[in-house]
Enzyme design. Structure first.
Site, PDB file in Angstrom:
ATOM      1  N   CYS A 107       0.824  -1.207   0.000  1.00 26.40           N
ATOM      2  CA  CYS A 107       0.000   0.000   0.000  1.00 26.40           C
ATOM      3  C   CYS A 107       0.862   1.263   0.000  1.00 26.40           C
ATOM      4  O   CYS A 107       1.672   1.462  -0.870  1.00 26.40           O
ATOM      5  CB  CYS A 107      -0.973  -0.057   1.185  1.00 26.40           C
ATOM      6  SG  CYS A 107      -2.397   1.030   1.047  1.00 26.40           S
ATOM      7  N   HIS A 108       0.697   2.123   1.011  1.00 26.90           N
ATOM      8  CA  HIS A 108       1.456   3.364   1.111  1.00 26.90           C
ATOM      9  C   HIS A 108       2.840   3.170   1.743  1.00 26.90           C
ATOM     10  O   HIS A 108       3.614   4.113   1.840  1.00 26.90           O
ATOM     11  CB  HIS A 108       0.676   4.397   1.933  1.00 26.90           C
ATOM     12  CG  HIS A 108      -0.470   4.999   1.199  1.00 26.90           C
ATOM     13  ND1 HIS A 108      -1.691   4.361   1.072  1.00 26.90           N
ATOM     14  CD2 HIS A 108      -0.592   6.171   0.541  1.00 26.90           C
ATOM     15  CE1 HIS A 108      -2.522   5.117   0.386  1.00 26.90           C
ATOM     16  NE2 HIS A 108      -1.874   6.223   0.039  1.00 26.90           N
TER      17      HIS A 108
END
Length: 174
Positions: A107-108
């Site tokens: 993800c991030h």
């Protein structure tokens, strides 16, 4: 089946982590026999977006890359944005990648890789909003469930956790 017996895995996170992106890979690594150590920018405990509380074993100032066999970088926008501003965390990541140790990022979580300047020539995936940042750091961004390149295992979202966990255990066992 891959085994991580005798491996020590660092998990680098701070408040605001995506709960399942920390807990699920941690469980996968521990189920394969690894010891997991949570490292954060602050001592005590950290809290996920959905309220999961995780005890911190060491701060990034105390951690040494030489003590770990691999690294997990969970996502969560706030977590990823704050962890990358910690000089000790960035140094820790840069040293682990520089030593050729595997990293699993979802993800991030990839934002810190841009600050550590370790993405030149790496093919990676992430949450789509990081595409430009990762490309600007020298990576080739692709939209795939899980990608492995140059010892970096990457995935997009919690929807990819099953494939991500299987691939991180496989890569960490090498």
């Amino acid at each position: 089946m891959s085994t991580l017996t005798d491996k020590t895995i660092a998990i680098l996170a701070t408040d605001g982590f995506e709960d399942s992106e920390l807990t699920s890979p941690r469980e996968a690594a521990e189920s394969a026999g690894a010891a997991a150590v949570v490292i954060s920018t602050k001592p005590g405990s950290i809290e996920g977006k959905k309220g999961t509380t995780v005890d911190v074993d060491l701060t990034s100032a105390e951690a040494s890359a030489a003590d770990y066999d691999a690294l997990i970088l969970p996502g969560g926008t706030s977590n990823a944005d704050h962890i990358r501003t910690d000089e000790n965390a960035v140094k820790f990541v840069k040293e682990l990648v520089g030593a050729g140790k595997p990293v699993a990022v979802i993800c991030h979580g990839g934002w810190i890789l841009t600050d550590a300047d370790v993405l030149k020539g790496v093919t990676i995936t992430s949450y789509p909003s990081l595409k430009t940042d990762l490309a600007n750091a020298g990576a080739t961004w692709v939209d795939e469930e899980v990608v492995v390149d140059k010892r970096i295992v990457s995935s997009r979202t919690p929807d990819d956790l099953e494939a991500f966990n299987a691939k991180l255990v496989e890569e960490f066992s090498k």
